[in-house]
Motif scaffolding. Structure first.
Motif, PDB file in Angstrom:
ATOM      1  N   ASP A 156      57.262  80.641   2.378  1.00  0.00           N
ATOM      2  CA  ASP A 156      55.817  80.967   1.496  1.00  0.00           C
ATOM      3  C   ASP A 156      56.039  79.454   0.981  1.00  0.00           C
ATOM      4  N   GLY A 157      57.245  78.570   1.023  1.00  0.00           N
ATOM      5  CA  GLY A 157      57.637  77.449   0.855  1.00  0.00           C
ATOM      6  C   GLY A 157      56.983  76.100   2.038  1.00  0.00           C
ATOM      7  N   ILE A 158      57.220  76.597   3.426  1.00  0.00           N
ATOM      8  CA  ILE A 158      56.942  76.080   4.440  1.00  0.00           C
ATOM      9  C   ILE A 158      55.273  75.694   5.048  1.00  0.00           C
ATOM     10  N   ILE A 159      55.050  76.893   4.755  1.00  0.00           N
ATOM     11  CA  ILE A 159      53.874  77.947   5.317  1.00  0.00           C
ATOM     12  C   ILE A 159      53.176  76.795   4.183  1.00  0.00           C
ATOM     13  N   SER A 160      52.832  77.026   2.561  1.00  0.00           N
ATOM     14  CA  SER A 160      51.841  76.479   1.935  1.00  0.00           C
ATOM     15  C   SER A 160      51.920  74.922   1.885  1.00  0.00           C
ATOM     16  N   THR A 161      53.405  74.313   1.903  1.00  0.00           N
ATOM     17  CA  THR A 161      53.229  72.475   1.752  1.00  0.00           C
ATOM     18  C   THR A 161      53.086  71.866   3.234  1.00  0.00           C
ATOM     19  N   ALA A 162      53.458  72.552   4.289  1.00  0.00           N
ATOM     20  CA  ALA A 162      52.871  72.639   5.190  1.00  0.00           C
ATOM     21  C   ALA A 162      51.249  72.110   5.664  1.00  0.00           C
ATOM     22  N   GLY A 163      50.500  73.135   4.953  1.00  0.00           N
ATOM     23  CA  GLY A 163      48.983  72.902   4.771  1.00  0.00           C
ATOM     24  C   GLY A 163      48.255  71.810   4.570  1.00  0.00           C
ATOM     25  N   LEU A 164      49.225  71.880   2.941  1.00  0.00           N
ATOM     26  CA  LEU A 164      48.983  70.570   1.303  1.00  0.00           C
ATOM     27  C   LEU A 164      48.861  69.447   3.014  1.00  0.00           C
ATOM     28  N   VAL A 165      50.105  68.939   3.213  1.00  0.00           N
ATOM     29  CA  VAL A 165      50.651  67.451   4.261  1.00  0.00           C
ATOM     30  C   VAL A 165      49.535  67.207   5.354  1.00  0.00           C
ATOM     31  N   VAL A 166      49.542  68.926   5.868  1.00  0.00           N
ATOM     32  CA  VAL A 166      48.645  68.312   7.055  1.00  0.00           C
ATOM     33  C   VAL A 166      47.389  67.957   7.030  1.00  0.00           C
ATOM     34  N   GLY A 167      46.523  68.813   5.998  1.00  0.00           N
ATOM     35  CA  GLY A 167      45.359  68.270   5.526  1.00  0.00           C
ATOM     36  C   GLY A 167      45.110  67.056   4.766  1.00  0.00           C
ATOM     37  N   VAL A 168      46.517  66.914   3.833  1.00  0.00           N
ATOM     38  CA  VAL A 168      45.844  65.507   3.716  1.00  0.00           C
ATOM     39  C   VAL A 168      46.145  64.265   5.215  1.00  0.00           C
ATOM     40  N   ALA A 169      46.964  65.128   5.508  1.00  0.00           N
ATOM     41  CA  ALA A 169      47.275  63.605   6.415  1.00  0.00           C
ATOM     42  C   ALA A 169      45.457  63.619   7.544  1.00  0.00           C
ATOM     43  N   GLY A 180      62.282  75.641   1.233  1.00  0.00           N
ATOM     44  CA  GLY A 180      61.027  75.391   3.016  1.00  0.00           C
ATOM     45  C   GLY A 180      59.942  74.648   2.820  1.00  0.00           C
ATOM     46  N   ALA A 181      59.776  74.231   1.881  1.00  0.00           N
ATOM     47  CA  ALA A 181      58.914  73.083   1.333  1.00  0.00           C
ATOM     48  C   ALA A 181      59.273  71.876   1.967  1.00  0.00           C
ATOM     49  N   ILE A 182      60.455  71.502   2.024  1.00  0.00           N
ATOM     50  CA  ILE A 182      61.136  70.051   2.609  1.00  0.00           C
ATOM     51  C   ILE A 182      61.298  69.458   3.897  1.00  0.00           C
ATOM     52  N   LEU A 183      60.576  70.965   4.913  1.00  0.00           N
ATOM     53  CA  LEU A 183      60.362  70.695   6.163  1.00  0.00           C
ATOM     54  C   LEU A 183      59.061  70.269   6.396  1.00  0.00           C
ATOM     55  N   PRO A 184      58.486  69.889   6.156  1.00  0.00           N
ATOM     56  CA  PRO A 184      56.656  69.052   6.406  1.00  0.00           C
ATOM     57  C   PRO A 184      56.833  68.431   5.491  1.00  0.00           C
ATOM     58  N   ILE A 185      57.813  68.099   4.201  1.00  0.00           N
ATOM     59  CA  ILE A 185      57.665  66.689   3.933  1.00  0.00           C
ATOM     60  C   ILE A 185      58.198  65.700   4.610  1.00  0.00           C
ATOM     61  N   LEU A 186      59.459  66.159   4.817  1.00  0.00           N
ATOM     62  CA  LEU A 186      60.154  65.225   6.080  1.00  0.00           C
ATOM     63  C   LEU A 186      59.804  64.722   7.166  1.00  0.00           C
ATOM     64  N   ALA A 187      59.141  66.279   7.923  1.00  0.00           N
ATOM     65  CA  ALA A 187      58.653  65.726   8.857  1.00  0.00           C
ATOM     66  C   ALA A 187      57.545  64.937   9.035  1.00  0.00           C
ATOM     67  N   MET A 188      56.275  64.684   7.650  1.00  0.00           N
ATOM     68  CA  MET A 188      55.691  63.912   7.637  1.00  0.00           C
ATOM     69  C   MET A 188      56.154  62.221   7.033  1.00  0.00           C
ATOM     70  N   TRP A 189      57.130  62.675   6.952  1.00  0.00           N
ATOM     71  CA  TRP A 189      57.512  60.968   6.086  1.00  0.00           C
ATOM     72  C   TRP A 189      58.676  60.566   7.294  1.00  0.00           C
ATOM     73  N   LEU A 190      59.227  60.814   7.672  1.00  0.00           N
ATOM     74  CA  LEU A 190      60.313  60.232   8.779  1.00  0.00           C
ATOM     75  C   LEU A 190      60.360  60.278  10.410  1.00  0.00           C
ATOM     76  N   THR A 191      58.430  59.938  10.405  1.00  0.00           N
ATOM     77  CA  THR A 191      57.774  60.021  11.447  1.00  0.00           C
ATOM     78  C   THR A 191      56.567  59.094  11.908  1.00  0.00           C
TER      79      THR A 191
END
Length: 239
Positions: free
Chosen positions: A33-46, A166-177
């Motif tokens: 749940d954390g991975i998918i919902s947070t990834a959707g948010l950050v990818v959408g904003v990106a 789960g939610a931390i992963l997409p946030i870190l991926a966006m932040w560190l790349t």
């Protein structure tokens, strides 16, 4: 959500293999749940902006809101389940005190349904009732242990922590790349994480890993594609 689903998410506070399996499934589901919902948010904003500030703000806000919502919802739901379990146990105690003969016949009937002969079932019912009537009838009729009921606090903590992990992963991926590869790197990292959690969930339940992994990976990919498209549309239109 059914009681079976709830037990899978919240689990029991006990230490039996089934309880441990439920906790593992709860953790995997919360992480997904954390991975998918947070990834959707950050990818959408990106998709709407390359500025890292709004992306991280959306991701962190989604993480906090999601974790609190998951924990609170789990606490309320499991508390309701625990109350219902206590009512069942109290009702069984009352019926045993008020109608012992009828309860004895019901217990013998349960044993007969499990394959015992008429005489063996009645003998077993009499013997276990003589030893510990409350425990014998409670286990046979409702299958609940008052010392091993669902724990709403444990369920809430488990749900909140697994969602956060789960939610931390997409946030870190966006932040560190770097900005130029931010979206594809996040996309790949999320799909790899979903493949791992999907495979772990299937292994815990004894199901086929490939099918479970494909389902969760395709679902996560679709979610990110849709939210990215929405972000791009809103970013281009200037809304």
């Amino acid at each position: 959500m059914t009681e079976l689903d709830r037990r899978s998410r919240g689990g029991s506070a006990g230490t039996s293999p089934a309880a441990k399996l439920n906790w593992l499934r709860a953790g995997v589901l919360g992480a997904n749940d954390g991975i998918i919902s947070t990834a959707g948010l950050v990818v959408g904003v990106a998709g709407a902006t390359s500025a890292i500030g709004p992306i991280l703000t959306a991701g962190i806000a989604g993480l906090v809101a999601g974790a609190v919502s998951m924990a609170l919802g789990e606490y309320v739901s499991v508390s309701s389940q625990r109350d219902a379990e206590r009512v069942l146990i109290a009702e069984e105690r009352r019926k045993l005190a008020e109608h012992p003969e009828a309860e004895l016949e019901q217990l013998a009937g349960i044993y007969r349904a499990r394959g015992m002969s008429e005489s063996t079932a009645r003998t077993a019912a009499i013997e276990v009732t003589a030893h510990d009537p409350y425990t014998a009838h409670r286990d046979a009729h409702v299958g609940l242990d008052p010392d091993d009921l669902t724990n709403p606090v444990h369920a809430a903590i488990s749900s909140g922590i697994s969602f956060t992990a789960g939610a931390i992963l997409p946030i870190l991926a966006m932040w560190l790349t770097p900005a130029g590869v931010r979206i594809p790197v996040t996309f790949v990292a999320v799909l790899l994480a979903l493949a791992i959690t999907g495979g772990s969930s299937a292994a815990a339940g004894g199901a086929g890993r490939v099918r479970a992994m494909l389902r969760i990976v395709l679902g996560g990919a679709l979610a990110m594609i849709v939210t990215y498209g929405v972000g791009r549309l809103l970013g281009v239109s200037g809304i």
